[in-house]
Design a protein around this motif. Structure first.
Motif, PDB file in Angstrom:
ATOM      1  N   TRP A 130      -8.457  13.724  -3.545  1.00 39.31           N
ATOM      2  CA  TRP A 130      -9.346  13.626  -4.707  1.00 39.31           C
ATOM      3  C   TRP A 130      -9.412  14.952  -5.474  1.00 39.31           C
ATOM      4  CZ3 TRP A 130      -9.747  10.142  -0.843  1.00 39.31           C
ATOM      5  CH2 TRP A 130     -10.093   8.830  -1.175  1.00 39.31           C
ATOM      6  N   LEU A 136     -14.711  11.845  -2.646  1.00 38.40           N
ATOM      7  CA  LEU A 136     -14.706  11.519  -1.215  1.00 38.40           C
ATOM      8  C   LEU A 136     -13.711  12.441  -0.531  1.00 38.40           C
ATOM      9  CD1 LEU A 136     -15.745   8.835   0.354  1.00 38.40           C
ATOM     10  CD2 LEU A 136     -13.399   8.082   0.159  1.00 38.40           C
ATOM     11  N   GLU A 155       5.694   4.356   0.027  1.00 35.80           N
ATOM     12  CA  GLU A 155       6.180   5.742  -0.108  1.00 35.80           C
ATOM     13  C   GLU A 155       6.739   6.143  -1.466  1.00 35.80           C
ATOM     14  OE1 GLU A 155       8.787   6.526   3.228  1.00 35.80           O
ATOM     15  OE2 GLU A 155       7.181   6.094   4.656  1.00 35.80           O
ATOM     16  N   GLN A 206     -13.026  10.652  -9.372  1.00 31.63           N
ATOM     17  CA  GLN A 206     -12.352   9.557  -8.683  1.00 31.63           C
ATOM     18  C   GLN A 206     -10.845   9.646  -8.906  1.00 31.63           C
ATOM     19  OE1 GLN A 206     -12.153   7.666  -6.360  1.00 31.63           O
ATOM     20  NE2 GLN A 206     -12.919   5.613  -6.708  1.00 31.63           N
ATOM     21  N   HIS A 258     -10.811  -1.658   0.529  1.00 28.69           N
ATOM     22  CA  HIS A 258      -9.726  -2.607   0.277  1.00 28.69           C
ATOM     23  C   HIS A 258     -10.114  -3.994   0.796  1.00 28.69           C
ATOM     24  CE1 HIS A 258      -5.678  -3.968  -0.560  1.00 28.69           C
ATOM     25  NE2 HIS A 258      -5.686  -4.565   0.614  1.00 28.69           N
ATOM     26  N   GLY A 315       2.007  -1.865   4.693  1.00 30.42           N
ATOM     27  CA  GLY A 315       1.779  -0.428   4.517  1.00 30.42           C
ATOM     28  C   GLY A 315       0.413  -0.133   3.938  1.00 30.42           C
ATOM     29  N   ILE A 316      -0.565  -0.928   4.374  1.00 28.81           N
ATOM     30  CA  ILE A 316      -1.959  -0.752   3.933  1.00 28.81           C
ATOM     31  C   ILE A 316      -2.791  -0.443   5.177  1.00 28.81           C
ATOM     32  CG2 ILE A 316      -3.990  -2.003   3.063  1.00 28.81           C
ATOM     33  CD1 ILE A 316      -2.137  -3.505   1.171  1.00 28.81           C
ATOM     34  N   LYS A 337       3.398   0.875  10.379  1.00 31.71           N
ATOM     35  CA  LYS A 337       4.134   1.611  11.419  1.00 31.71           C
ATOM     36  C   LYS A 337       3.189   2.264  12.430  1.00 31.71           C
ATOM     37  CE  LYS A 337       4.734   5.953   8.928  1.00 31.71           C
ATOM     38  NZ  LYS A 337       5.666   6.897   8.313  1.00 31.71           N
ATOM     39  N   GLY A 342       0.819  -1.212   0.000  1.00 29.73           N
ATOM     40  CA  GLY A 342       0.000   0.000   0.000  1.00 29.73           C
ATOM     41  C   GLY A 342       0.844   1.250   0.000  1.00 29.73           C
ATOM     42  N   PRO A 388      -4.117   3.241  -4.113  1.00 30.90           N
ATOM     43  CA  PRO A 388      -3.204   4.357  -4.413  1.00 30.90           C
ATOM     44  C   PRO A 388      -1.991   3.940  -5.257  1.00 30.90           C
ATOM     45  CG  PRO A 388      -3.869   4.455  -2.121  1.00 30.90           C
ATOM     46  CD  PRO A 388      -4.390   3.148  -2.662  1.00 30.90           C
ATOM     47  N   GLN A 394      -4.847  -4.725  -8.289  1.00 31.49           N
ATOM     48  CA  GLN A 394      -5.513  -4.037  -7.175  1.00 31.49           C
ATOM     49  C   GLN A 394      -6.553  -4.925  -6.496  1.00 31.49           C
ATOM     50  OE1 GLN A 394      -7.316  -0.153  -8.065  1.00 31.49           O
ATOM     51  NE2 GLN A 394      -8.963  -0.701  -6.647  1.00 31.49           N
ATOM     52  N   VAL A 395      -6.441  -5.014  -5.176  1.00 34.61           N
ATOM     53  CA  VAL A 395      -7.421  -5.745  -4.372  1.00 34.61           C
ATOM     54  C   VAL A 395      -8.442  -4.747  -3.842  1.00 34.61           C
ATOM     55  CG1 VAL A 395      -7.756  -7.094  -2.259  1.00 34.61           C
ATOM     56  CG2 VAL A 395      -5.736  -7.494  -3.686  1.00 34.61           C
ATOM     57  N   GLU A 442     -16.516   4.769 -12.421  1.00 31.19           N
ATOM     58  CA  GLU A 442     -15.888   3.544 -11.968  1.00 31.19           C
ATOM     59  C   GLU A 442     -16.877   2.797 -11.083  1.00 31.19           C
ATOM     60  OE1 GLU A 442     -11.618   2.972 -10.328  1.00 31.19           O
ATOM     61  OE2 GLU A 442     -13.040   3.132  -8.693  1.00 31.19           O
TER      62      GLU A 442
HETATM   63  C1  FAD Z   1     -15.548   4.090  -4.608  1.00 31.62           C
HETATM   64  C2  FAD Z   1     -14.204   3.765  -4.049  1.00 31.62           C
HETATM   65  C3  FAD Z   1     -13.630   2.552  -4.348  1.00 31.62           C
HETATM   66  C4  FAD Z   1     -12.391   2.203  -3.821  1.00 31.62           C
HETATM   67  N1  FAD Z   1     -11.873   1.000  -4.143  1.00 31.62           N
HETATM   68  C5  FAD Z   1     -10.711   0.615  -3.582  1.00 31.62           C
HETATM   69  C6  FAD Z   1     -10.163  -0.673  -3.875  1.00 31.62           C
HETATM   70  O1  FAD Z   1     -10.694  -1.455  -4.674  1.00 31.62           O
HETATM   71  N2  FAD Z   1      -9.011  -1.020  -3.270  1.00 31.62           N
HETATM   72  C7  FAD Z   1      -8.358  -0.193  -2.391  1.00 31.62           C
HETATM   73  O2  FAD Z   1      -7.297  -0.582  -1.866  1.00 31.62           O
HETATM   74  N3  FAD Z   1      -8.848   1.039  -2.131  1.00 31.62           N
HETATM   75  C8  FAD Z   1      -9.994   1.457  -2.702  1.00 31.62           C
HETATM   76  N4  FAD Z   1     -10.471   2.710  -2.448  1.00 31.62           N
HETATM   77  C9  FAD Z   1      -9.634   3.643  -1.681  1.00 31.62           C
HETATM   78  C10 FAD Z   1      -9.739   3.445  -0.196  1.00 31.62           C
HETATM   79  O3  FAD Z   1     -10.799   4.223   0.313  1.00 31.62           O
HETATM   80  C11 FAD Z   1      -8.438   3.887   0.487  1.00 31.62           C
HETATM   81  O4  FAD Z   1      -8.174   5.225   0.157  1.00 31.62           O
HETATM   82  C12 FAD Z   1      -7.235   3.033   0.103  1.00 31.62           C
HETATM   83  O5  FAD Z   1      -7.537   1.657   0.268  1.00 31.62           O
HETATM   84  C13 FAD Z   1      -6.043   3.383   0.957  1.00 31.62           C
HETATM   85  O6  FAD Z   1      -4.916   2.666   0.519  1.00 31.62           O
HETATM   86  P1  FAD Z   1      -3.690   2.413   1.484  1.00 31.62           P
HETATM   87  O7  FAD Z   1      -4.127   1.621   2.669  1.00 31.62           O
HETATM   88  O8  FAD Z   1      -2.575   1.864   0.669  1.00 31.62           O
HETATM   89  O9  FAD Z   1      -3.248   3.903   1.889  1.00 31.62           O
HETATM   90  P2  FAD Z   1      -3.436   4.703   3.233  1.00 31.62           P
HETATM   91  O10 FAD Z   1      -4.816   4.642   3.711  1.00 31.62           O
HETATM   92  O11 FAD Z   1      -2.795   6.014   2.997  1.00 31.62           O
HETATM   93  O12 FAD Z   1      -2.565   3.873   4.273  1.00 31.62           O
HETATM   94  C14 FAD Z   1      -1.172   3.768   4.260  1.00 31.62           C
HETATM   95  C15 FAD Z   1      -0.794   3.003   5.513  1.00 31.62           C
HETATM   96  O13 FAD Z   1       0.597   2.777   5.501  1.00 31.62           O
HETATM   97  C16 FAD Z   1       1.137   3.041   6.776  1.00 31.62           C
HETATM   98  N5  FAD Z   1       2.522   3.422   6.533  1.00 31.62           N
HETATM   99  C17 FAD Z   1       2.990   4.572   6.001  1.00 31.62           C
HETATM  100  N6  FAD Z   1       4.328   4.516   5.857  1.00 31.62           N
HETATM  101  C18 FAD Z   1       4.712   3.302   6.328  1.00 31.62           C
HETATM  102  C19 FAD Z   1       5.963   2.650   6.458  1.00 31.62           C
HETATM  103  N7  FAD Z   1       7.096   3.225   6.042  1.00 31.62           N
HETATM  104  N8  FAD Z   1       5.980   1.433   7.006  1.00 31.62           N
HETATM  105  C20 FAD Z   1       4.844   0.825   7.435  1.00 31.62           C
HETATM  106  N9  FAD Z   1       3.632   1.392   7.320  1.00 31.62           N
HETATM  107  C21 FAD Z   1       3.556   2.619   6.762  1.00 31.62           C
HETATM  108  C22 FAD Z   1       0.271   4.117   7.369  1.00 31.62           C
HETATM  109  O14 FAD Z   1       0.305   4.030   8.786  1.00 31.62           O
HETATM  110  C23 FAD Z   1      -1.106   3.750   6.807  1.00 31.62           C
HETATM  111  O15 FAD Z   1      -1.812   2.885   7.671  1.00 31.62           O
HETATM  112  C24 FAD Z   1     -11.704   3.104  -2.974  1.00 31.62           C
HETATM  113  C25 FAD Z   1     -12.286   4.331  -2.675  1.00 31.62           C
HETATM  114  C26 FAD Z   1     -13.515   4.673  -3.209  1.00 31.62           C
HETATM  115  C27 FAD Z   1     -14.100   5.988  -2.869  1.00 31.62           C
END
Ligand code: FAD
Ligand code: FAD
Lengths: 323, 263
Positions: B39, B120, A215, B180, A275, A268-269, A290, A211, A239, A251-252, B160
């Protein structure tokens, strides 16, 4: 109290899972209320859906019309404004259709709107006490929603467990004649299916999912190195695809693939519901993050609070020693 | 094409871990780093690209306090032509409908063909675009990830939907679209870009200028009231591995082997 309605989305003659969840959610608002399910569509498929939903104990309002064959939110909204009584509470799934429909419907009904509801905590006067989350699930909030003039409530998929209790079969009432003008200024053309990618993550037993915590694109290498040593495939959160670091097919989530691995590493998700909505089949989930309060730790079996940029290379090295 | 893009100032998810304050009823506000909602950068980028192609101008608007001016300025540094700040004590503690009705009043002061919001924001509500469209009685499409605009009175948009599939629609102008992420690659804003717009005047409008009855917005107008923030007693959750990195790595490898995670 106002009457409770749910909006049933359906496909190929079967109601979406959300239908029974919305009934459960409505009963959480008021266990004694009769729940009316609205099924709009056309043809035999819609009839089958009406029967299935009625069998689960709800009264069904059937609205059959060619114009409703594909669920266009603007047309559905016009129909609902004509069908619903003025102080109705209507529950809608908070999916891509519900996001399209709910906010505008609340304005046209002059009703309150709360979205992404995950629980109810009863009534305080004319206020319904609602639980939802903010900041991608990092904190929860209580919200008081004045329902005296009705409400549109978008309910998070999966938040309410379908009620198994068998209740007497509901009636099907044909309301097609009350639907009103079913034209729209937004017209559906076609659905373009997502392209298949070079990998099929839905067929993998071991997924190493990355995720935003990674970075930087240059760091992606450590994820592929780990996947290679483990003999798994790399998947990701949204992202990573938005940044074009990986192809969409990896993408999951609700807007990506639904996967059923045996082992899932979330690196990092944060663990957003969109998700996790793509993760099925109760895999063994390991989260490395983290932030000790990241919501992903609620969904994981085993967690490590660490910086993935430091931790992953160590893990890879250990596994490579064993191999 | 005259395009209005609505932008919100939010705590930057990449810079903050959101925690409860010591009283346990609000989030810890100290030291929060703010930015523009992720967004909204996609929405501004899309607007700029459309205007580059078919002509017109891009206006960026935000409802917020003085601090929101900085996000309007950032989006202007991306290339938006005009900025607008809607600010008034009466707007504080508005619910989604309140914010949408304030934006609607600003729309009435201009002449726009297209309005963009993000799909969002930090509250996870995904509500403003749909509400604003319904208030204006304009057509609406949410979660838009492709726009095909030329100079005709209808445009084509892709939404989407589940599974990453795309629902193609034709929509009449004027309309409201919620954008999106992933629709484009928002341009990078450097220090030089920010400097270029540093002294540009950003008009500020309050309830009186917008013709808004203060009782219909803010806490008074809100049918939806946020009471508190909390973190519930959560279920068991993950077993957190403790110890030195070596110990944790060793333990994790054992667990993964047992579950068939290492082939
Ligand atoms: C209609 C719609 C559909 C969507 N569909 C999907 C989908 O299919 N799949 C999906 O994944 N998302 C989807 N999203 C987006 C979803 O809402 C989240 O924004 C997304 O899942 C966040 O991705 P993330 O966890 O990678 O990022 P973030 O939420 O930014 O999380 C990053 C994480 O990494 C951690 N982190 C940061 N740096 C480090 C490091 N160096 N070491 C360890 N940990 C670290 C942070 O603490 C945080 O918990 C959708 C959104 C909408 C509105
Ligand atoms: C101190 C405080 C108290 C609050 N109290 C309440 C309350 O009691 N009840 C309640 O319901 N809500 C409350 N809110 C939430 C507030 O009303 C939200 O800003 C509003 O609901 C819209 O944000 P959203 O995240 O829901 O928007 P979403 O609909 O999720 O955001 C989508 C898009 O809408 C646009 N948008 C959103 N907000 C703005 C804005 N301010 N200016 C311009 N464009 C915008 C952006 O394009 C954004 O990408 C409070 C907020 C604050 C800061």
């Amino acid at each position: 109290m106002s009457e409770l309605y749910i909006y049933v989305t359906h496909k190929d003659g079967a109601p979406d899972d959300s239908a029974s969840e919305l009934i459960a959610a409505a009963r959480k608002i008021n266990p004694d209320a009769s729940v009316t399910a609205i099924v709009a569509g056309s043809g035999d498929g819609a009839d089958t859906v009406c029967q299935t939903v009625a069998a689960s104990g709800a009264t069904v309002f059937k609205i059959a019309n060619e114009a409703l064959a594909y669920p266009n939110a603007e047309i559905v909204r016009n129909m609902l404004v004509n069908i619903l009584p003025s102080d109705a509470i209507i529950l809608i799934p908070h999916d891509t259709f519900g996001m399209d429909l709910g906010p505008g419907l609340s304005i046209k009904l002059d009703a309150a709107f709360v979205s992404d509801v995950i629980d109810f905590e009863g009534l305080e006067g004319t206020d319904l006490k609602i639980i939802r989350q903010e900041f991608s699930g990092q904190v929860y909030t209580h919200v008081l929603c004045d329902i005296s003039a009705g409400a549109v409530l978008n309910i998070r998929p999966g938040a309410f467990k379908a009620d198994e209790n068998q209740i007497a079969e509901g009636q099907i009432i044909d309301k097609s004649g009350d639907a009103g003008d079913l034209t729209a200024r937004r017209r559906f053309l076609e659905v373009v299916e997502a392209e298949a990618g070079e990998v099929d993550i839905t067929a993998e037993d071991v997924l190493i999912s990355v995720g935003r915590g990674i970075e930087d694109e240059d760091n992606m290498e450590i994820i592929f190195d780990l996947a290679k040593e483990m003999g798994g495939e790399v998947s990701c959160s949204r992202p990573i695809v938005d940044a074009k670091w990986l192809e969409k097919a990896r993408q999951v989530g609700t807007s990506g693939q639904t996967v059923k691995p045996k082992v899932y590493l979330a690196l990092g998700i944060s663990g957003s519901f969109q998700h996790l909505g793509g993760l099925k089949g109760a895999p063994f989930v390991v989260a490395v993050n983290k932030n000790a309060n990241a919501p992903i730790f609620q969904a994981a079996d085993v967690g490590v609070v660490a910086d993935i940029l430091d931790f992953i290379p160590e893990l890879t090295e250990k596994i490579s020693e064993l191999n | 094409m005259e395009i209005l893009v609505c932008v919100k100032r939010v705590p930057d998810p990449a810079e903050n871990e959101i925690e409860l304050n010591s009283a346990g009823n609000d989030i810890e506000q100290d030291d929060l780093v703010y930015s523009v909602n992720e967004w909204d950068n996609y929405a501004v980028e899309e607007a700029i690209q459309i205007v580059d192609k078919v002509g017109g101008s891009v206006t960026v608007v935000s409802v917020g306090d003085e601090d929101a001016e900085e996000v309007v300025r950032r989006e202007m540094a991306m290339g938006a032509d005009k900025g607008l700040l809607l600010s008034d004590d009466a707007f504080e503690n508005s619910d989604g409908k309140g914010i949408a009705s304030i934006l609607k009043a600003a729309v009435a002061k201009g002449s726009y063909d297209l309005i963009f919001t993000g799909a969002l924001a930090d509250d996870g509500a995904a509500q403003i675009g749909g509400m604003l469209a319904a208030m204006l009685d304009w057509p609406y499409a949410s979660l838009v990830n492709v726009i095909k605009a030329d100079d005709s009175k209808t445009i084509k948009v892709g939404r989407e939907i589940e599974g990453g599939n795309q629902e193609m629609n034709e929509i009449d102008l004027p309309c409201v679209l919620s954008i999106q992420t992933g629709i484009n690659e928002p341009r990078y804003v450097g220090i030089r870009g920010i400097r270029k717009v540093a002294s540009v005047e950003i008009p500020q409008l309050g309830a009186a200028e917008l013709g808004i009855d203060p009782d219909t917005v803010g806490a008074k107008g809100a049918k939806v009231k946020r009471v508190d923030y909390f973190i519930p007693e959560l279920g068991e959750g993950a077993e957190i591995l403790e110890g030195s990195t070596d110990e944790i790595v060793e333990e994790l490898v054992e667990r993964l082997k047992a579950k068939g995670g290492i082939k």
